[in-house]
Design an enzyme around this catalytic site. Sequence first.
Site, PDB file in Angstrom:
ATOM      1  CD1 TRP A  75      -2.966   1.498   0.865  1.00 31.64           C
ATOM      2  CD2 TRP A  75      -1.369   2.432   2.114  1.00 31.64           C
ATOM      3  NE1 TRP A  75      -3.400   2.754   1.219  1.00 31.64           N
ATOM      4  CE2 TRP A  75      -2.432   3.354   1.996  1.00 31.64           C
ATOM      5  CE3 TRP A  75      -0.252   2.810   2.866  1.00 31.64           C
ATOM      6  CZ2 TRP A  75      -2.409   4.614   2.590  1.00 31.64           C
ATOM      7  CZ3 TRP A  75      -0.223   4.063   3.454  1.00 31.64           C
ATOM      8  CH2 TRP A  75      -1.293   4.946   3.311  1.00 31.64           C
ATOM      9  CG  HIS A  76       3.421   2.304   3.276  1.00 27.54           C
ATOM     10  ND1 HIS A  76       2.742   1.323   3.964  1.00 27.54           N
ATOM     11  CD2 HIS A  76       3.461   3.371   4.117  1.00 27.54           C
ATOM     12  CE1 HIS A  76       2.411   1.772   5.168  1.00 27.54           C
ATOM     13  NE2 HIS A  76       2.828   3.001   5.282  1.00 27.54           N
ATOM     14  N   GLY A  77       3.648   2.018  -1.459  1.00 31.78           N
ATOM     15  CA  GLY A  77       4.284   2.528  -2.666  1.00 31.78           C
ATOM     16  C   GLY A  77       4.466   1.489  -3.747  1.00 31.78           C
TER      17      GLY A  77
END
Length: 464
Positions: free
Chosen positions: A320-322
């Site tokens: 989700w973060h990148g």
Amino acid sequence: MVFSSTPFLFIYLPIVLAVYYLVPRRGRNVWLFAVNLMFYGWGEPVYLFLMLFSIALNYAAGLLIVRFRSGAPQRAKRILVADIAANIAMLAFFKYYDLFAETLSLLPFLSVPTLGLSLPIGISFYTFQTMSYPIDVYRGDAEVQRNFISFGTFVALFPQLIAGPIVRYKDITSQLSFRANDLEQFASGVRRFVIGLGKKVLLANNLGLLWDIYAARDAASLTMLGAWMGIAAFSLQIYFDFSGYSDMAIGLGRMLGFEFLENFNYPYISKSVTEFWRRWHISLGTWFRDYVYIPLGGNRRGLRRQLLNILIVWALTGFWHGASWNFLCWGLYYALFLMLEKAFLGRALARVPVLAHVYALVVAVCGWVLFDLPDFSAAVSYYGAMFGGGSGLADVTDFYYLRNYTVVFAVSIIAALPVGSRLFRRLPQTAQSVAAPVLIAAVLVLSTAYLVDATYNPFLYFRF
């Protein structure tokens, strides 16, 4: 437009607040919806249509789900599944398409063209936010919203639109229809906003300059002291950057009559990795807990299934973060420690609280290397320097930066701990009433002076 900018502080925000309190209550959501869209479209007007599509999609899904939930539950479920799939597909296309295309093109028999799309700002946050609404309506945890403007105001609410906290509809549904604005709440919002601004401008930005120096250095020239000093700077930078943004979002919300849930609770005092993630980015952790971990079975189906659920949740959390494989590795890194703590390590740590704190802190700090260095080989080299495989223990440059950043490190460490707020609360009430406005005014003046003169002012979580 970012909160820590002079156009926002001295043009956009005063106009928004002035008009907001001049218009009748029934017109305030209309005004907020308009200025929310203006705020988002400031930098990327083309992606405004993407956000409006997301709002319309989930608004319609909520209406359809509540329509069929009683008489045709299977149809309501199919609508929910289709809505979730559409939200995930939209996020995956804009955020991950190029990563998958580049990865697949590494195969000798395949060539997938990349599109070079820029990432819509805040898409990870507002997609999760909108997606939680039809899920809660389907579960019966939230009433359907029939007013499109009110729903659009919830999704595009500018205080938390770009980088959270992730606000779920069921947590502010009553506030969308009525907000009891009072002077004390507004003043509290101003104080909270200025505290966040100071965290960002005075601490995070200065710490980020030091991390940039060490992150850019050739691995062969990194010393052990330099490597640890660099990643310590980033560990504090990302905390003050993101918690500062959350403070500003909460403060802005209060100025407008909203109360958002807290997103940070002094994570660096944790005595386990499990505790760290209960204190860091709380809104994301609770989102994955409520919409992924518990539906998968949580801890109700035995230890093996619980460990598998942790692995799945943290693979998704990392990704989700990148759009980079290092984020997946970072998620799996934390999954490993969380599974170990659930299996046996947690009980051992409870018996040695001092060592437990050191352990949690070292795991968190080391994790940030994997988080911020997208090149896996660069991360491995940096780890090598941290543990003695670099060019030595220290050099003259390290001591130069250590001397120059001693005050910043000292202030940052104290500010990252609850000791400061505890000492302030012990002051007599009269002393607090005098000291608080003086400190807030000083932080605002210093932050404004830095903003006028500085060029380094990114928010790290904008890229997610």
